[in-house]
Design a protein around this motif. Structure first.
Motif, PDB file in Angstrom:
ATOM      1  N   ALA A 161      -7.867  -9.864   1.943  1.00 37.58           N
ATOM      2  CA  ALA A 161      -7.556  -9.636   0.530  1.00 37.58           C
ATOM      3  C   ALA A 161      -8.716 -10.046  -0.367  1.00 37.58           C
ATOM      4  CB  ALA A 161      -6.291 -10.414   0.147  1.00 37.58           C
ATOM      5  N   PRO A 167       0.825  -1.220   0.000  1.00 41.04           N
ATOM      6  CA  PRO A 167       0.000   0.000   0.000  1.00 41.04           C
ATOM      7  C   PRO A 167       0.854   1.263   0.000  1.00 41.04           C
ATOM      8  CG  PRO A 167      -0.939  -1.604   1.486  1.00 41.04           C
ATOM      9  CD  PRO A 167       0.373  -2.174   1.039  1.00 41.04           C
ATOM     10  N   SER A 224      -7.520   2.679  -0.380  1.00 37.82           N
ATOM     11  CA  SER A 224      -6.838   1.919  -1.443  1.00 37.82           C
ATOM     12  C   SER A 224      -7.288   2.362  -2.833  1.00 37.82           C
ATOM     13  CB  SER A 224      -7.074   0.420  -1.291  1.00 37.82           C
ATOM     14  OG  SER A 224      -8.395   0.079  -1.632  1.00 37.82           O
ATOM     15  N   GLU A 259      -4.121  -1.111  -6.359  1.00 40.25           N
ATOM     16  CA  GLU A 259      -3.763  -1.898  -5.182  1.00 40.25           C
ATOM     17  C   GLU A 259      -4.682  -3.099  -5.018  1.00 40.25           C
ATOM     18  OE1 GLU A 259      -1.796   1.507  -2.344  1.00 40.25           O
ATOM     19  OE2 GLU A 259      -3.956   1.573  -2.703  1.00 40.25           O
ATOM     20  N   ALA A 260      -5.957  -2.926  -5.363  1.00 37.18           N
ATOM     21  CA  ALA A 260      -6.867  -4.079  -5.374  1.00 37.18           C
ATOM     22  C   ALA A 260      -6.426  -5.067  -6.452  1.00 37.18           C
ATOM     23  CB  ALA A 260      -8.296  -3.612  -5.626  1.00 37.18           C
ATOM     24  N   TYR A 309      -6.516   0.664   5.746  1.00 37.32           N
ATOM     25  CA  TYR A 309      -6.097   1.296   4.494  1.00 37.32           C
ATOM     26  C   TYR A 309      -6.982   0.842   3.336  1.00 37.32           C
ATOM     27  CZ  TYR A 309      -3.352   2.807   0.522  1.00 37.32           C
ATOM     28  OH  TYR A 309      -2.973   3.394  -0.656  1.00 37.32           O
ATOM     29  N   TYR A 310      -7.152  -0.470   3.203  1.00 42.61           N
ATOM     30  CA  TYR A 310      -7.947  -0.977   2.082  1.00 42.61           C
ATOM     31  C   TYR A 310      -9.408  -0.548   2.192  1.00 42.61           C
ATOM     32  CZ  TYR A 310      -4.064  -3.925   0.536  1.00 42.61           C
ATOM     33  OH  TYR A 310      -2.858  -4.380   0.077  1.00 42.61           O
ATOM     34  N   VAL A 315     -11.299  -7.416  -0.821  1.00 32.68           N
ATOM     35  CA  VAL A 315     -10.864  -6.280  -1.645  1.00 32.68           C
ATOM     36  C   VAL A 315     -10.751  -6.665  -3.123  1.00 32.68           C
ATOM     37  CG1 VAL A 315      -9.019  -4.580  -2.009  1.00 32.68           C
ATOM     38  CG2 VAL A 315      -9.618  -5.309   0.317  1.00 32.68           C
ATOM     39  N   ARG A 316     -10.192  -7.847  -3.389  1.00 30.53           N
ATOM     40  CA  ARG A 316      -9.884  -8.202  -4.788  1.00 30.53           C
ATOM     41  C   ARG A 316     -11.042  -8.863  -5.524  1.00 30.53           C
ATOM     42  NH1 ARG A 316      -5.207 -12.708  -3.366  1.00 30.53           N
ATOM     43  NH2 ARG A 316      -6.438 -14.045  -2.003  1.00 30.53           N
TER      44      ARG A 316
END
Length: 998
Positions: free
Chosen positions: A835, A785, A807, A811-812, A802-803, A838-839
């Motif tokens: 993760a 990040p 983000s 970053e994702a 942060y995410y 987010v992804r």
């Protein structure tokens, strides 16, 4: 025993296989010719295949029995007939078309027709007077072909009846070349008549202009050397012109136009389809510019081309050039102009490449199934002899006019006379050459067709044994052939490589076969760039009285040939010397060199093909032993490596000592994988998996050692993990790849600032102790990040915050390949859950997709190194790794939440899942996959070749060829490597632009 049984036994003794059929045919012949059975069977022993001969004879007699009956009245003609029909179904077909040609066999077989007799006969066949045939229509060509085959029968009869056919091979081959020249002369006479108005629709020029036009036919290859086969392409070059006054009157273009039409008609007369089958192909492709060049040029045009544009191989092709038909004065002038250039070509800078290309062109198109039966092109075949002799001529003929011969056997004699090879070796080589040519001749006679293959059935081998007189059985003649091939390969080594040792070893002067300068020339000719350096290495390896030097002296000629066939012979020999010095007199090493030729050859292959391997083998010389055991070359599993790494750490008290051993483990396994990649069939997926496993085990072992040193017992609750990112996270590492990582920790009750400091100390320790100047391991944390501006290590809560709030889309995207590989398993599981949220969002924002596309466009414009051709960049170039990965990641971001198969860190697995889910067409997925795999393979091969990491496909042809060799392309494939890569990435780019930006 009954009379009938006795008769059939007699037939079997005469060589007949089917006695019932034989009895039937003999009865038929008795009736049609009026001859008794005893008369019919007189001299049948001259037939290599009595059954085939009798069947042909019966067919001919059915058409016209008179010439058959007449011929039986002449003992010599009878023997010639049985020999021809028993050795050649092709002649059987000829006499079936023209039974009365049998009359010419009355005295055939006692002598070869002279060159003048061949020319006179063929010119008479077309009624040639003053260079013009009496008849210009197709009948002249038929007459020419029939008369040629009549003369060919005389040559073949002499050949087949001679008691020592091996010895007369040169004489027979010379007469066959003379016959080809005479046929071209006669066909040219017909061509003149046709071009001058004698043929309907052909005659375009006045008789006097055609008569004034000069055309020389230059024989090349076996024709020029007077070494022709019975049925072979006749290689020629045409030279046109006219006297100065005529040229000035008509103009050069008209003269060449006339000469070109003459050449076309000459070729057609021998190779075109007519009532009588063609004789052979007239091949003019060795002319300047090949098929794309003018069929006929003036002498000045030829000379101008050779002075300005010709490649070295074109001069070497002229080594055997000889005027064979047409204007002899013009032909001799051509030879006088071009021959000096043949011998100066050896001094050209690209001499080695051109000679190697000549050798490789003849073998690269052999079907695999034919290799064991190839008399001409296979290992130990005719071309091995011709190449060896020719290369010796070119190497030493630059300064020695005494060895400038056209013929192979004549050149061998000259090389002996001038002291370049020993008499015993030359005599054996010459005998083997005659044996191989005899086998080739008999194979072509069988059907009067072009072939260079040994037969593979028992009946054909039995006939071959009888016709060659080389053995008493089919199995025997095959054994002779196999033994000849082995001897040819061995003599090749003795003639070309072994004398190199005498130039550097401490031998008496009278035993020296070569001077140092001559040895230098030979090394340069076989591919060594630094021939002087190679001589020093050979001297260091073979001099002295030690057991090692003795073994090296015996092995070195063979190894030099293997090194010369490799990508970089100079480096290969240097690395071998260094490794030999490191291992000294180690018994297993000397035993392996002596007893395992496969291992020794593999050693030359990996050393001449890869500096990456060579440099590591110098540090780990015991790895040579792996070459003698396929199991030792197989990459080891992660579990086995993990156990070894733990055992290492248990034996060493300090981190420095433990990490020195872990670095040695990593180097060793990288070398093992590299050698396996070079010597075994290893897919890019298997290669990447092995390199990824080695890197994971190294980081895990390093983290354990550093944690033991950095984290005190009272802070043991601290959890710390390493997250693999990028190609590392996707288990897609190649040789030279960085290891992209992120670092995450969880305090678990430890004061936050202290936990953060401990985490940073762990990171610092990881980076310090993983450093390896020999094979760098770069732990790159730039995908964390905030990138380089963000903290090197974050707590899990910090990552989550942060995410959740800050983000960016990239970053994702980066998290799509995040995978925990070291440290706390519990923390890795928590990070993976974070993760995933987010992804794989349930709903991706349109502006996020636009931002990803904008960043990709910027990367293409800004990240490429200045001055690099984008099309050659294996990572960032159009259609290369970056395009495929960004497209796949875009699909994962959009659809990962609803398509489980997309939730993977592997690019290829995600691509397959996208295809299965219908997100991308099968053909598009295949193009993307092909480009990704090829780019990855080229990237690793580039590193293996040079020992240095590079993302650019080199423009240097030698390096490209080396990369191609590592990827199992044949030698001289630089252009093909480029074309395959450009083609694959071009197709992938079209798919990318349609699906990513569209």
């Amino acid at each position: 025993m009954s009379e009938r049984t006795s008769a059939r036994t007699d037939l079997a003794r005469l060589g007949f296989g089917d006695s019932a059929r034989t009895d039937e045919l003999l009865s038929e012949l008795e009736e049609s010719t009026g001859l008794g059975r005893a008369a019919l069977l007189a001299d049948v022993v001259a037939a290599a295949d009595p059954d085939g001969a009798l069947a042909s004879l019966a067919r001919i007699a059915r058409r016209d029995a008179e010439p058959v009956a007449r011929l039986f009245a002449h003992a010599q003609g009878r023997r010639a007939m049985w020999a021809l029909l028993g050795g050649s179904e092709g002649f059987g077909a000829f006499y079936l078309r023209h039974p009365r040609e049998l009359d010419d066999l009355v005295d055939a077989g006692t002598a070869l027709p002279s060159r003048q007799e061949l020319t006179d006969e063929l010119l008479d066949a077309v009624g040639a007077v003053d260079g013009f045939a009496a008849v210009a229509d197709e009948s002249a060509w038929v007459a020419l072909r029939v008369r040629y085959r009549r003369l060919l029968a005389r040559i073949a009869a002499f050949d087949l009846l001679h008691p020592a056919p091996v010895e007369i091979v040169p004489s027979v081959a010379a007469r066959l070349a003379d016959a080809a020249g005479a046929a071209l002369e006669a066909s040219l006479a017909v061509a003149r008549a046709r071009v001058a108005g004698g043929g309907a629709g052909v005659g375009l020029f006045p008789h006097e202009q055609v008569a004034a036009t000069r055309l020389a036919v230059i024989g090349m290859g076996k024709t020029g050397a007077r070494e022709l086969n019975y049925v072979s392409d006749v290689d020629v070059i045409f030279v046109g012109g006219a006297d100065d006054a005529v040229a000035e009157e008509l103009g050069e273009s008209r003269v060449i136009d006339i000469a070109t039409r003459l050449a076309v008609q000459t070729m057609r007369g021998l190779s075109g389809v007519e009532v009588e089958p063609p004789l052979w192909e007239v091949d003019a492709n060795l002319r300047p510019e090949g098929k794309q060049g003018a069929l006929v040029r003036t002498l000045d045009s030829h000379v101008s081309y050779y002075e300005r544009w010709a490649k070295s191989w074109e001069f070497q092709a002229l080594l055997k050039a000889r005027p064979i038909a047409g204007d002899s004065e013009l032909g001799e002038a051509y030879i006088a102009a071009v021959q000096p250039k043949v011998w100066t070509s050896a001094a050209r800078e690209n001499f080695v490449d051109s000679v190697q290309r000549m050798r490789e062109r003849v073998t690269e198109h052999i079907p695999a199934a034919e290799v064991p039966f190839q008399i001409k092109l296979g290992p130990g075949g005719i071309r091995d002899i011709e190449f060896t002799v020719q290369l010796l001529q070119l190497v030493h003929g630059l300064s020695d006019e005494g060895i400038r011969q056209r013929g192979t056997l004549e050149a061998l004699d000259a090389l002996v006379s001038e002291g370049y090879i020993g008499r015993a070796d030359a005599a054996a080589f010459a005998h083997d050459y005659r044996v191989l040519r005899l086998l080739e001749h008999r194979g072509q006679l069988r059907r009067l067709s072009r072939t260079h293959l040994m037969p593979d059935d028992d009946d054909a081998l039995r006939v071959l044994a009888r016709s060659t007189r080389l053995a008493d059985s089919g199995a025997g003649v095959f054994a002779v052939w196999e033994a000849t091939k082995r001897e040819v390969r061995d003599i090749h080594v003795r003639l070309f490589y072994r004398p190199l040792l005498s130039a550097v070893a401490a031998l008496p002067a009278e035993e020296r076969a070569l001077s140092t300068e001559q040895a230098h020339d030979r090394l340069a000719a076989i591919g060594f760039t630094d021939a002087a350096g190679a001589l020093r290495h050979i001297a260091a390896l073979t001099s002295g009285l030690s057991r090692k030097a003795t073994i090296q002296r015996h092995l070195m000629p063979v190894m030099l040939r293997w090194f010369a066939d490799g990508v970089d012979p100079d480096y290969g020999l240097l690395a071998f010397r260094r490794i030999s010095e490191r291992l000294g007199d180690t018994p297993w090493f000397l035993r392996m060199l002596r007893d395992s030729s496969a291992a020794a050859e593999s050693l030359t292959r990996v050393l001449s093909g890869s500096r990456y391997v060579g440099e590591l083998m110098e540090w780990i010389p015991e790895s040579v032993a792996w070459l003698d055991d396929p199991d030792l070359l197989r990459p080891r599993s992660g579990r086995v490596l993990q156990e070894e790494a733990r055992a290492i750490q248990s034996r060493h008290e300090t981190t420095v000592e433990a990490m020195r051993a872990v670095r040695a483990l990593r180097r060793r396994e990288l070398l093992r994988t590299a050698m396996a990649a070079l010597l075994t069939e290893m897919t890019i997926e298997q290669l990447s998996a092995s390199l990824t496993t080695i890197t994971e085990v190294t980081i895990q072992a390093t983290l354990r050692a550093v944690r033991r040193e950095v984290v005190p017992p009272q802070d043991a609750a601290l959890d710390f993990s390493v997250i693999a990112m990028g190609r590392f996270g996707g288990a897609e590492l190649g040789f030279g790849s960085d290891a992209d990582v992120m670092y995450v920790y969880e305090a678990n009750g430890i004061e936050p600032e202290r936990a953060h400091n401990l985490a940073l100390q762990l990171v610092a320790g990881l980076r310090t102790h993983s450093e390896d100047h020999r094979v760098p391991l770069d732990l790159d944390a730039d995908l964390r990040p905030e990138g380089r501006n963000g903290p090197l290590a974050r707590s899990l809560d910090s990552f989550a915050a942060y995410y959740g709030r800050w983000s960016l889309s990239w970053e994702a995207q980066a998290l799509l390949r995040a995978r925990g590989i070291a440290g706390s398993v519990k923390l890795i599981e928590k990070f993976t859950e974070l993760a995933d949220r987010v992804r794989y969002p349930a709903q991706v924002q349109l502006q996020d997709l636009r931002e990803i596309k904008r960043i990709k466009a910027r990367v293409e414009n800004e990240r490429l190194p200045q001055g690099v051709d984008p099309a050659r960049h294996l990572k960032l170039g159009p259609g290369s790794l970056s395009d495929v990965e960004w497209l796949v990641q875009l699909l994962q971001l959009e659809h990962g939440a609803r398509v489980p198969g997309l939730r993977t860190t592997s690019t290829l697995h995600a691509l397959a899942a996208a295809q299965e889910a219908g997100l991308i067409p099968e053909s598009s997925a295949a193009r993307l996959s092909d480009a990704w795999r090829l780019s990855s393979r080229l990237r690793s091969a580039n590193t293996l070749l040079s020992g240095q990491t590079s993302d650019v496909l080199p423009p240097d042809r030698r390096k490209l060829d080396g990369i191609g060799r590592l990827l199992d392309y044949p030698p001289r494939s630089a252009t093909r490597v480029e074309e395959d890569y450009f083609g694959a990435t071009r197709r992938a780019r079209r798919v990318f632009e349609k699906l990513f930006y569209g």
